[in-house]
Every structure is written in structure tokens, then in C-alpha cells.
Design a protein around this motif. Structure first.
Motif, PDB file in Angstrom:
ATOM      1  N   GLN A 150     -10.335  -1.748  -7.871  1.00  0.00           N
ATOM      2  CA  GLN A 150     -10.731  -0.639  -7.009  1.00  0.00           C
ATOM      3  C   GLN A 150      -9.582   0.364  -6.837  1.00  0.00           C
ATOM      4  OE1 GLN A 150     -10.935  -3.891  -6.226  1.00  0.00           O
ATOM      5  NE2 GLN A 150     -13.084  -4.382  -5.790  1.00  0.00           N
ATOM      6  N   TRP A 151      -8.407  -0.164  -6.572  1.00  0.00           N
ATOM      7  CA  TRP A 151      -7.225   0.703  -6.418  1.00  0.00           C
ATOM      8  C   TRP A 151      -6.903   1.401  -7.728  1.00  0.00           C
ATOM      9  CZ3 TRP A 151      -4.834   3.195  -2.826  1.00  0.00           C
ATOM     10  CH2 TRP A 151      -3.508   3.615  -2.985  1.00  0.00           C
ATOM     11  N   GLN A 152      -7.031   0.667  -8.825  1.00  0.00           N
ATOM     12  CA  GLN A 152      -6.758   1.232 -10.146  1.00  0.00           C
ATOM     13  C   GLN A 152      -7.751   2.360 -10.467  1.00  0.00           C
ATOM     14  OE1 GLN A 152      -4.017   0.110 -11.715  1.00  0.00           O
ATOM     15  NE2 GLN A 152      -4.192  -2.043 -12.302  1.00  0.00           N
ATOM     16  N   GLU A 153      -9.007   2.155 -10.095  1.00  0.00           N
ATOM     17  CA  GLU A 153     -10.037   3.168 -10.349  1.00  0.00           C
ATOM     18  C   GLU A 153      -9.709   4.476  -9.627  1.00  0.00           C
ATOM     19  OE1 GLU A 153     -14.535   3.882  -8.766  1.00  0.00           O
ATOM     20  OE2 GLU A 153     -14.185   1.956  -9.767  1.00  0.00           O
ATOM     21  N   VAL A 154      -9.293   4.360  -8.381  1.00  0.00           N
ATOM     22  CA  VAL A 154      -8.962   5.543  -7.589  1.00  0.00           C
ATOM     23  C   VAL A 154      -7.779   6.295  -8.192  1.00  0.00           C
ATOM     24  CG1 VAL A 154      -7.927   6.247  -5.387  1.00  0.00           C
ATOM     25  CG2 VAL A 154      -9.948   4.765  -5.412  1.00  0.00           C
ATOM     26  N   LEU A 155      -6.756   5.580  -8.569  1.00  0.00           N
ATOM     27  CA  LEU A 155      -5.584   6.233  -9.153  1.00  0.00           C
ATOM     28  C   LEU A 155      -5.937   6.925 -10.461  1.00  0.00           C
ATOM     29  CD1 LEU A 155      -2.809   3.548  -8.511  1.00  0.00           C
ATOM     30  CD2 LEU A 155      -3.274   5.622  -7.203  1.00  0.00           C
ATOM     31  N   LEU A 156      -6.753   6.262 -11.276  1.00  0.00           N
ATOM     32  CA  LEU A 156      -7.147   6.847 -12.549  1.00  0.00           C
ATOM     33  C   LEU A 156      -7.943   8.125 -12.333  1.00  0.00           C
ATOM     34  CD1 LEU A 156      -7.278   6.555 -15.644  1.00  0.00           C
ATOM     35  CD2 LEU A 156      -9.371   5.213 -15.346  1.00  0.00           C
ATOM     36  N   GLU A 157      -8.867   8.102 -11.395  1.00  0.00           N
ATOM     37  CA  GLU A 157      -9.697   9.282 -11.126  1.00  0.00           C
ATOM     38  C   GLU A 157      -8.859  10.462 -10.639  1.00  0.00           C
ATOM     39  OE1 GLU A 157     -13.441  10.438  -8.227  1.00  0.00           O
ATOM     40  OE2 GLU A 157     -13.406   8.496  -9.258  1.00  0.00           O
ATOM     41  N   LEU A 158      -7.799  10.171  -9.885  1.00  0.00           N
ATOM     42  CA  LEU A 158      -6.937  11.226  -9.357  1.00  0.00           C
ATOM     43  C   LEU A 158      -5.828  11.621 -10.329  1.00  0.00           C
ATOM     44  CD1 LEU A 158      -6.553  10.013  -5.657  1.00  0.00           C
ATOM     45  CD2 LEU A 158      -7.984  11.892  -6.508  1.00  0.00           C
ATOM     46  N   GLY A 159      -5.776  10.959 -11.481  1.00  0.00           N
ATOM     47  CA  GLY A 159      -4.745  11.266 -12.469  1.00  0.00           C
ATOM     48  C   GLY A 159      -3.365  10.785 -12.051  1.00  0.00           C
ATOM     49  N   LEU A 160      -3.322   9.722 -11.235  1.00  0.00           N
ATOM     50  CA  LEU A 160      -2.052   9.179 -10.756  1.00  0.00           C
ATOM     51  C   LEU A 160      -1.736   7.875 -11.480  1.00  0.00           C
ATOM     52  CD1 LEU A 160      -2.629   9.722  -6.916  1.00  0.00           C
ATOM     53  CD2 LEU A 160      -1.371  11.210  -8.509  1.00  0.00           C
TER      54      LEU A 160
END
Length: 256
Positions: A150-160
Motif C-alpha cells: 500500500q505504501w509502495q503504491e502511493v509512492l509510485l503514484e506520486l513519483g516518489l
């Protein structure tokens, strides 16, 4: 400071707050305990005891056992010693699992959620196998490759970029599971990692800026409401047989 020294310092600083934030460690300890073999009077080595979450289960399971309980943090060893009941006989030692210099031989070597912190997990497992008695075994739990999706998904979506350390691919796997824990929100999740000392990022990672972290936490809370999944794998390595190698990955049993 080497990466290992950074990890050791992080756990040492948080030895006092570990037990109040170790829900996943307690759950994994229970599952790993189900895999303990039936042994009468074993010589047992525990690597990465932390504050003794799994240690107490181990001592109760083998009341006639002889134990060497170890961690690479002296502060964690001290916290573990305080948590053990009076009269419990075991040797507490600081041991580096990447070197494992010991003259003793063991019927069982165990580690609960520690292997992913080793510099060379595969080499350490081979060293462990070499100090087993005939018929002995190594038993471990560690994080898998799909940790904190879940955390990885958020970072990926934000380009972080993510600082999550990838779980090592190890031999002897017999079980894997995904455990979801509700930390309330993103800050609760990150704080729980920090308060156990398990907050050292992968090598070469540049921390998020305050603004980036705020954006990531906001999206995470909006989408997942504080629920994060741990990917945990469990393995057993026999003392005799072929050398530790990745071909053993075929032994994995997937649990939903």
C-alpha cells in the motif's frame, strides 16, 4: 558509519519503546512457534532476539533446552534479559550473524524477523547450517519481496522513491503469508517502524522532503486508512544435504 552500524544504533536507541510497537513481531513469533520441531533437550541458538518476543516462546517450548540467546545490539540483549523470568538459564551474547564465530554446535538455530537485516543473508544461512549438529536445522522468518504494498503504491503514484528494503530471496521456504495491520494512519505506521528501530532505509536512499512526506501520508490515509500489509516468509534448512542455494525456493507454500 557502516550500514550495519546504522542498523545497530537504530535498534539500540529504541530498545525501550520496542515492546509497545511490536504487533507484527508478536504475530510472527506465534506462527514461527508452530514450526518448532519436537526436541527433548536441544542446544538452541537464537539470532536477533531483540527484546525477547520470540525468546520467551522458545524457552517455554523447550523447558529442558540449553540456550544461547543473541543479538548484535547490546542494548537489545539488556532489554531481553530484563524480560526473562527469574531462574531461566540461558547464555546471553552479542553475536554478528554475518560472522557467527562459535565453537558450539546446535540442534536448532532460529531467527524471527531478523534475517533481512543481515549484510549477506544467504551466506549467514550457510554459516548457520555449518554449526548444526547432525540432524539439526535452521528455522527463520523474515520479510518477503512484497512488503508494504500500500505504501509502495502511493509512492509510485506520486513519483516518489521508496526506502523500503527489499526482502531477500532465500532457500528452504515452507510458508508465506500476508498480515494486514491497522496503524490508524500513515504517521502511525511510520512511527511504529521508528519505535522498534526498524526504520533504516535501503542503501542509497534519499529521504523524502517534509512536503513529499505530507503528500504521501495524505494520499495513503485517503486510500488505505492506515492499513498496511506485511509479507512474511518462513523457512527451514536441514543440517545435512546440499549447500544452501536458491533452487530450494520451490518449497514455498502460499497462504492467503
Amino acid at each position: 558509519m557502516t550500514r550495519k552500524q546504522t542498523i545497530e544504533a537504530s535498534f539500540a536507541r529504541h530498545a525501550h519503546s520496542y515492546d509497545a510497537n511490536c504487533e507484527i513481531q508478536a504475530r510472527v513469533s506465534s506462527r514461527l512457534g508452530e514450526l518448532l520441531p519436537d526436541l527433548k533437550r536441544p542446544d538452541v541458538l537464537e539470532l536477533g532476539c531483540g527484546t525477547g518476543v520470540f525468546t520467551r516462546r522458545l524457552l517455554a517450548h523447550y523447558p529442558a533446552g540449553r540456550f544461547v540467546i543473541s543479538d548484535f545490539s547490546q542494548e537489545m540483549i539488556g532489554a531481553c534479559a530484563l524480560a526473562l523470568k527469574d531462574g531461566v538459564e540461558c547464555e546471553l551474547r552479542v553475536i554478528d550473524a554475518d560472522k557467527l564465530e562459535t565453537d558450539k554446535r546446535f540442534d536448532l538455530i532460529v531467527s524471527s524477523l531478523a534475517t533481512h537485516w543481515f549484510d549477506e543473508p544467504l551466506r549467514s544461512l550457510e554459516l548457520q547450517r555449518q554449526v548444526l549438529k547432525p540432524g539439526g536445522r535452521v528455522l527463520y522468518s523474515t520479510i518477503g519481496f512484497d512488503n508494504f504494498p500500500q505504501w509502495q503504491e502511493v509512492l509510485l503514484e506520486l513519483g516518489l522513491k521508496s526506502g523500503v528494503c527489499p526482502g531477500p530471496v532465500l532457500p528452504g521456504l515452507v510458508l508465506e503469508e500476508r498480515v494486514t495491520i491497522d496503524y490508524g494512519n500513515a504517521r502511525g505506521f511510520l512511527n511504529a517502524l521508528k519505535q522498534t528501530g526498524a526504520c533504516v532505509a535501503r542503501a542509497g536512499y534519499t529521504p523524502l522532503t517534509p512536503g513529499e512526506l505530507k503528500r504521501a501520508c495524505h494520499l495513503f490515509d485517503e486510500r488505505f486508512q492506515g492499513r498496511v500489509s506485511w509479507h512474511i516468509v518462513y523457512g527451514i534448512i536441514e543440517g545435512r544435504g546440499r549447500r544452501v542455494g536458491l533452487a530450494d525456493r520451490e518449497k514455498v507454500i502460499v497462504e492467503g
